[in-house]
Design a protein around this motif. Structure first.
Motif, short mmCIF file in Angstrom:
data_model
loop_
_atom_site.label_atom_id
_atom_site.label_comp_id
_atom_site.label_asym_id
_atom_site.label_seq_id
_atom_site.Cartn_x
_atom_site.Cartn_y
_atom_site.Cartn_z
N ASN A 41 44.07 -3.49 14.68
CA ASN A 41 42.74 -3.05 14.33
C ASN A 41 41.63 -2.87 15.25
O ASN A 41 41.22 -3.78 15.92
CB ASN A 41 42.00 -4.30 13.43
N PRO A 42 41.51 -1.55 15.44
CA PRO A 42 40.49 -1.25 16.64
C PRO A 42 38.95 -1.87 16.54
O PRO A 42 38.29 -1.97 17.62
CB PRO A 42 40.18 0.16 16.67
N LYS A 340 49.71 1.85 10.46
CA LYS A 340 49.34 1.75 11.72
C LYS A 340 48.50 0.38 11.85
O LYS A 340 48.27 -0.07 13.15
CB LYS A 340 48.59 3.07 12.16
N VAL A 341 47.53 0.30 11.13
CA VAL A 341 46.86 -1.06 11.00
C VAL A 341 47.37 -1.95 10.13
O VAL A 341 47.55 -1.78 8.90
CB VAL A 341 45.57 -0.68 10.54
N PHE A 342 47.69 -3.00 10.31
CA PHE A 342 48.19 -4.38 9.76
C PHE A 342 47.67 -5.60 10.22
O PHE A 342 47.28 -5.53 11.28
CB PHE A 342 49.69 -4.13 9.39
N LEU A 343 47.93 -6.66 9.36
CA LEU A 343 47.39 -7.98 9.67
C LEU A 343 48.50 -8.83 9.72
O LEU A 343 49.22 -8.99 8.57
CB LEU A 343 46.30 -8.35 8.99
N THR A 344 48.93 -9.69 10.87
CA THR A 344 49.86 -10.72 10.70
C THR A 344 49.25 -12.18 10.86
O THR A 344 48.21 -12.26 11.46
CB THR A 344 50.66 -10.49 11.95
N MET A 390 47.60 0.69 5.09
CA MET A 390 47.67 2.00 4.59
C MET A 390 46.68 2.84 4.53
O MET A 390 46.19 2.96 5.55
CB MET A 390 48.48 1.77 3.03
N ASP A 391 46.29 3.56 3.48
CA ASP A 391 45.05 4.44 3.47
C ASP A 391 43.66 3.83 3.16
O ASP A 391 42.99 4.73 2.58
CB ASP A 391 45.45 5.44 2.81
#
Length: 466
Positions: A41-42, A340-344, A390-391
């Protein structure tokens, strides 16, 4: 959060005098590589003012003393594989890169230990031990890219923790640079010791906030000559999860018990280009490893594992080949194909609560617009949750993630769990650490941090708000 002094041209010249000009970076384009670790996440990225690559503990000591004198923060960066924003310089300042401390100093076969610098890759340490018939039991999924110092700082768990324990269980002693610049050796090569405070265990897992680990002596153990890997495939997650207590009570002493839900099975198979994996569309994979020193014991335990899996409802019980383990080790990177953006995230609960916890999280996830993916070390109660943006808009994403976390963390604590089993707190969970940690525990942690690092120089903005 504290306001620090900027890194001035004067400080840059002093850093160059310590390490040599080659190892001090100030060009912004070069510094961009240090703005994140595994964070996608930028909004969480931060570019440091400078980066430095010291060669040894003495240079690190001089850098830390300089930071105390000029009041600038230091963020320690190991392999950059943190999943909790642990290597992001959230307060700016200086990034201290550990990659030049990359020597294996001693491998003692008789004493069964190895001394290495903190910048040695985990896989290189493992391979060096294996060459002489010994094993380093620490085995994080990121072993190919993580450095041993980062494993120590986060107390990494990994794939063998069920049988051999986590990183702290593999350590004899450490060399550490303290937050005020002293070089200290903690621990000794002893089987047991009751001589004062257990300082090496205090430093391990402190995520670089209480000291910079520069050298470690790890324990080695005999390498078991016999091993089998079973892939039990389920189509009902409840059957897969409720098999674990039966397995753990059967006296089999497994090395690994790993869980991948079907979204991970499909995603990892696609990422690794394995188009013919069994039960691609509906399978839940449980991977079980058993190691022994006697062939007849291996056969007995293999029969017992297969019987337990079949009786608990497995659709198929197969040998877990290299493809299966490659999929398991690529769970994290496979998500990049989806979002492209995900949280682990990772939480840990008592082992006998793991089934109910995964079922609860799956149930909570039904109320949110993102897909919830779960893989887990179900043999030690540690589960990993991935949320895919996602979007979704930034605002919608942040709102839903916050609400989801509040529910999941509250449930984990209600069953005796904690915020992290192996990823650490970093910057990502700083506010949740304040919210969920029992007040007495938090008070002791803050007292230790303030006493050891009175100017809050090392990894500020991580673990606790001092």
């Amino acid at each position: 959060m504290k306001t620090y002094q900027p890194i001035t041209p004067e400080i840059i010249e002093k850093l160059k005098a310590i390490t040599g000009p080659t190892y001090v970076k100030t060009d912004r384009d070069m510094l961009l590589q240090y703005q994140t670790d595994y964070e996608t996440n930028p909004a969480m990225f931060h570019v440091p003012d400078a980066a430095v690559s010291p060669a040894n503990a003495q240079e690190i000591s001089e850098i830390v003393k300089l930071a105390n004198e000029y009041d600038f923060p230091i963020t320690v960066r190991s392999g950059g594989t943190s999943l909790a924003d642990g290597a992001i310089p959230v307060c700016g300042g200086l990034v201290l890169c550990m990659d030049r401390l990359n020597k294996i100093l001693e491998l003692n076969e008789e004493g069964m230990y190895m001394t290495v610098e903190a910048g040695v890759r985990t896989v290189d340490l493992q391979n060096a031990a294996k060459k002489v018939g010994l094993m380093y039991a620490g085995d994080p999924s990121s072993a190919e890219s993580s450095l041993i110092g980062g494993n120590l700082a986060t107390n990494a768990g990994g794939l063998r923790a069920v049988r051999y324990g986590v990183t702290r269980d593999q350590v004899y002693c450490l060399e550490v640079v303290t937050p005020t610049g002293d070089i200290v050796e903690c621990g000794r090569i002893l089987k047991k010791c009751s001589t004062g405070y257990d300082l090496e265990q205090l430093i391990i897992g402190s995520e670089g906030t209480l000291g910079i680990i520069t050298k470690v002596t790890v324990k080695l153990i005999p390498l078991p000559p016999y091993r089998f890997d079973v892939l039990a495939i389920y189509t009902d997650p409840r059957q897969a999860l409720h098999m674990v207590p039966k397995l753990m009570k059967a006296g089999i002493d497994p090395t690994s018990v790993e869980y991948m839900d079907n979204s991970y099975v499909r995603g990892c198979a696609d990422y690794c280009h394995y188009k013919d994996m069994p039960h691609y569309d509906d399978g839940i994979y449980v991977i079980i490893t058993v190691e022994t020193f006697h062939e007849d014991e291996l056969d007995t335990k293999m029969d017992a594992v297969c019987t337990i899996c079949e009786e608990s409802g497995a659709a198929e019980v197969l040998e877990a080949d290299d493809r299966v383990w490659n999929m398991r080790r690529n769970c994290q990177t496979s998500v990049e194909l989806q979002s492209k953006v995900f949280l682990t995230d990772d939480v840990v609960v008592p082992v006998h609560k793991i089934a109910g916890t995964i079922e609860k999280i799956m149930d909570i996830g039904k109320d949110y617009p993102f897909e919830v993916k779960i893989n887990a070390h179900i043999g030690d109660g540690n589960l990993h949750i991935v949320l895919c943006k996602m979007d979704m808009s930034d605002e919608e994403w942040e709102k839903n993630v916050e609400e989801f976390h509040q529910q999941v963390y509250a449930y984990a604590y209600s069953v005796g769990g904690r915020l992290a089993g192996e990823h650490g707190i970093g910057a990502k969970k700083l506010k949740y650490m304040e919210q969920f940690t029992p007040k007495g525990e938090l008070k002791i942690m803050k007292t230790i941090k303030r006493a050891m690092d009175p100017k809050d120089i090392l990894n500020p903005g991580k673990v606790i708000d001092a």
